[in-house]
Every structure is written in C-alpha cells, then in structure tokens.
Design a protein around this motif. Structure first.
Motif, short mmCIF file in Angstrom:
data_model
loop_
_atom_site.label_atom_id
_atom_site.label_comp_id
_atom_site.label_asym_id
_atom_site.label_seq_id
_atom_site.Cartn_x
_atom_site.Cartn_y
_atom_site.Cartn_z
N TYR A 223 56.26 29.83 46.25
CA TYR A 223 56.03 31.17 45.72
C TYR A 223 56.30 32.23 46.77
O TYR A 223 55.94 32.08 47.94
N ASP A 224 56.91 33.34 46.32
CA ASP A 224 57.11 34.47 47.23
C ASP A 224 56.20 35.64 46.87
O ASP A 224 56.24 36.69 47.51
N SER A 225 55.36 35.48 45.86
CA SER A 225 54.38 36.49 45.49
C SER A 225 53.08 35.81 45.13
O SER A 225 53.07 34.77 44.45
N PHE A 226 51.99 36.39 45.62
CA PHE A 226 50.66 35.84 45.34
C PHE A 226 49.82 36.84 44.54
O PHE A 226 48.61 36.80 44.58
N TYR A 227 50.50 37.73 43.85
CA TYR A 227 49.82 38.76 43.06
C TYR A 227 48.77 38.12 42.14
O TYR A 227 49.02 37.09 41.53
N PRO A 228 47.56 38.70 42.09
CA PRO A 228 47.10 39.98 42.62
C PRO A 228 46.58 39.96 44.04
O PRO A 228 46.08 41.00 44.52
N PHE A 229 46.63 38.80 44.72
CA PHE A 229 46.27 38.79 46.13
C PHE A 229 47.18 39.76 46.89
O PHE A 229 48.36 39.88 46.60
N GLY A 230 46.61 40.44 47.86
CA GLY A 230 47.40 41.35 48.67
C GLY A 230 47.50 42.76 48.12
O GLY A 230 48.18 43.60 48.72
N VAL A 231 46.86 43.03 47.00
CA VAL A 231 46.93 44.36 46.40
C VAL A 231 45.65 45.16 46.65
O VAL A 231 45.69 46.29 47.17
N LEU A 232 44.52 44.58 46.31
CA LEU A 232 43.26 45.33 46.36
C LEU A 232 42.52 45.15 47.68
O LEU A 232 41.73 46.02 48.07
N GLY A 233 42.76 44.03 48.38
CA GLY A 233 42.05 43.79 49.62
C GLY A 233 42.31 44.87 50.65
O GLY A 233 41.38 45.34 51.33
N GLU A 234 43.55 45.28 50.77
CA GLU A 234 43.88 46.31 51.76
C GLU A 234 43.33 47.67 51.39
O GLU A 234 43.25 48.58 52.23
N LYS A 235 42.93 47.83 50.14
CA LYS A 235 42.28 49.08 49.73
C LYS A 235 40.81 49.11 50.12
O LYS A 235 40.15 50.14 50.00
N GLU A 236 40.28 47.94 50.55
CA GLU A 236 38.87 47.83 50.93
C GLU A 236 37.96 48.35 49.81
O GLU A 236 37.00 49.07 50.04
N LEU A 237 38.33 47.95 48.59
CA LEU A 237 37.57 48.42 47.43
C LEU A 237 36.17 47.84 47.41
O LEU A 237 35.20 48.51 47.07
N GLY A 238 36.06 46.55 47.82
CA GLY A 238 34.74 45.94 47.94
C GLY A 238 33.99 45.86 46.64
O GLY A 238 34.50 45.40 45.62
N ARG A 239 32.75 46.40 46.64
CA ARG A 239 31.90 46.33 45.46
C ARG A 239 31.91 47.67 44.73
O ARG A 239 31.68 48.72 45.32
N VAL A 240 32.14 47.60 43.44
CA VAL A 240 32.15 48.78 42.58
C VAL A 240 30.83 48.85 41.83
O VAL A 240 30.37 47.85 41.27
N VAL A 241 30.21 50.01 41.85
CA VAL A 241 28.98 50.27 41.10
C VAL A 241 29.33 51.22 39.96
O VAL A 241 29.92 52.29 40.19
N PHE A 242 28.96 50.86 38.75
CA PHE A 242 29.43 51.56 37.56
C PHE A 242 28.45 52.59 37.03
O PHE A 242 27.23 52.48 37.22
N GLU A 243 29.02 53.55 36.33
CA GLU A 243 28.28 54.52 35.51
C GLU A 243 28.76 54.31 34.07
O GLU A 243 29.66 53.51 33.82
N PRO A 244 28.18 55.02 33.09
CA PRO A 244 28.69 54.89 31.73
C PRO A 244 30.19 55.16 31.62
O PRO A 244 30.87 54.58 30.78
N VAL A 245 30.72 56.06 32.46
CA VAL A 245 32.16 56.28 32.57
C VAL A 245 32.56 56.13 34.03
O VAL A 245 32.07 56.87 34.89
N THR A 246 33.41 55.15 34.30
CA THR A 246 33.89 54.90 35.66
C THR A 246 35.41 54.93 35.63
O THR A 246 36.03 54.30 34.77
N ILE A 247 36.00 55.67 36.56
CA ILE A 247 37.44 55.88 36.54
C ILE A 247 38.08 55.40 37.84
O ILE A 247 37.57 55.69 38.93
N PHE A 248 39.18 54.68 37.70
CA PHE A 248 40.01 54.30 38.85
C PHE A 248 41.24 55.19 38.85
O PHE A 248 42.03 55.18 37.90
N TYR A 249 41.35 55.96 39.92
CA TYR A 249 42.44 56.92 40.05
C TYR A 249 43.35 56.52 41.21
O TYR A 249 42.88 55.97 42.21
#
Length: 284
Positions: free
Chosen positions: A27-53
């Motif tokens: 394989y030459d792609s491991f998607y979705p690995f390598g996409v979100l880790g570098e964003k250091e998104l970590g743990r998301v805590v939600f509200e009734p409306v949560t938006i990813f921009y």
C-alpha cells in the motif's frame, strides 16, 4: 440533548506506529491514518451543535466520517475509504448514549445528488410508461373486438373505459403522476428538512452545497430550532458563514495546528467574506 459527548481520535505517534507496522505491504496510502494526527485534534467535546471547519484538505470530512462510522450512523451515498479505514475507526473512542437516539444518520450533499438522480430516473420511467398508455388507449378505443368468453372480460372493460374517457383522463387514471421536480437548491433544502426528525443524532457534511444564501439561512434556523426544541444533536463539516454563526455552536478550526476551538468571527473564510464586502461597501 447530547447523544455523543466525547470522541477521541488517534494521536500522531499512534498513527505513525500503526503505519510503520504496515510498511512491508504494497500500500502507498494508509488513509485515514496520517490525516488527523498531525492536526493534534485529540479529544473532541460536543455541544448540541458542533462544527468542524477548515479549508479543502483540512480533514474535516474525514473526521466527520470517522465519527459517524464509530457510532454506526446510517448512510446512503458512498464515501472515501481504504482498506485501513476500519482499523482506524476501531482505535477511536466514542462516549455517549447515541443508542438512545431515535435516528443516527450521516447526511451529505452526495445523498442529495443521488436523490435528485433517483427522481429523474423515476420520472423518465413514468414518461416512458405514459407513451405506452397512449398507445394502449388508441388501440382499445378503436379496436374491433367481440366477447367470446369470460376470458375476454378484462379486454372489454378496457375498451369501454377508453371509449368513455378522453385520452388525458384515461392516462391520468392508469398512470401515477410525475414526482414533482425542484431546483437543486430546493431539493437539497427539502431533503435535509425531511430526513431530520426529532430526537436524532445527525452528521452533516457541507449541507450548504447547492443552497443559495437565503436557503442557507433557512437551514441554519431549522437546525437551531431542531437542536433547541426537538432533541436533536448535530455534528457538521461546513464552510458556510450562516451555519458557522449558529447560536451556541462549538467550532473546531482544523486550519490551525493544533486544531482548537474558535469563534466563527475569527475564521479565515468568514473574514474573507467580511473583507470583500468592506472593499465594496460604497457600491451598496
């Protein structure tokens, strides 16, 4: 109502370790690995409306799809995934009571497009059947036919029906009407307002596609009312300033590293709109 309270994505080290163990593969792609880790998104805590921009390629749709899959959201349109998709999803952690929601669904602009194609295909079938009924009417009305037995009863009934009615009335009585067609924007707005019902958890991927600014404002009002009065929770990926401005929405800005929460007025795309209108203010 919070059906989904927290969600933990993989950190960059964990992603790297998993990918390193797979280096011997073809394989030459491991998607979705390598996409979100570098964003250091970590743990998301939600509200009734949560938006990813974020801009194109920021990973907001990937994040949305991962969360939707992790809680078993129903979906129709296909989406981007690889052989490593489930490996990634299984390593994430969702916390909440989404099982109590009456509906858990992922709704995207691709679903709207497929819906419009289905309507078009259905109407094409009805149009083809209409031509067939026209021929049937002409044949029945002007046929020379004699009844020889009870086996001929249905044919006699058809002939009498054709001779009592005009072609248009005969066709209306023997064929369903075309499904009403709408513009792309009208279809998109109708689709989301029909699919979103009370007490549900919904993942919406760029629902503003095909919607005019006025329709985007209407959709924003519908989502706000659904969250406030009808027990719904929404997780969105969007660029729309009208949706980003939803009252009380928590926004995760994936254009920043590490990703962090932000006010909608701080977002780059929103400021581009503001600056554009300020530049042209005298023209109004």
């Amino acid at each position: 109502m919070l059906y989904l309270e927290r969600f933990s994505f993989l950190d960059e080290d964990t992603e790297w370790n998993v990918c390193a163990a797979e280096k011997h593969t073809c394989y030459d792609s491991f998607y979705p690995f390598g996409v979100l880790g570098e964003k250091e998104l970590g743990r998301v805590v939600f509200e009734p409306v949560t938006i990813f921009y974020g801009g194109n390629g920021s990973g907001k749709t990937t994040a949305l799809n991962v969360m939707a899959d992790a809680v078993g959201a129903r979906r129709q349109a296909p989406y981007n995934r690889t052989s490593f998709w489930q490996q990634y999803v299984r390593r994430c952690r969702a916390q909440g009571v989404w099982q109590r929601a009456e509906n858990v669904a992922a709704l995207t602009s691709d679903d709207v497009f497929d819906y419009m194609l289905d309507i078009r295909s259905l109407n094409e079938g009805i149009d083809a059947k209409r031509d067939e009924v026209f021929g049937e009417y002409q044949d029945a009305k002007y046929a020379h036919f004699q009844v020889h037995s009870l086996d001929d009863y249905d044919r006699l009934k058809q002939m009498n029906d054709a001779r009592r009615h005009s072609q248009s009335r005969y066709t209306r009585e023997h064929l369903m009407d075309n499904v009403r067609t709408r513009s792309n924007g009208e279809s998109a707005f109708w689709y989301f307002t029909e699919k979103i019902t009370q007490n549900g958890l919904y993942f919406l991927d760029e629902p503003e596609n095909s919607l005019s600014p006025a329709r985007q404002k209407e959709l924003a009002a519908f989502l706000a009312d659904s969250a406030r009065f009808f027990g719904c929770q929404f997780v969105l990926a969007t660029h729309s300033p009208f949706l980003l401005a939803l009252p009380g929405a928590k926004i995760y800005d994936l254009d920043r590293t590490p990703a962090q929460t932000a006010c909608w007025t701080e977002l780059e795309n929103v400021r581009v709109y503001r600056d554009f209108f300020k530049e042209h203010e005298k023209e109004f």
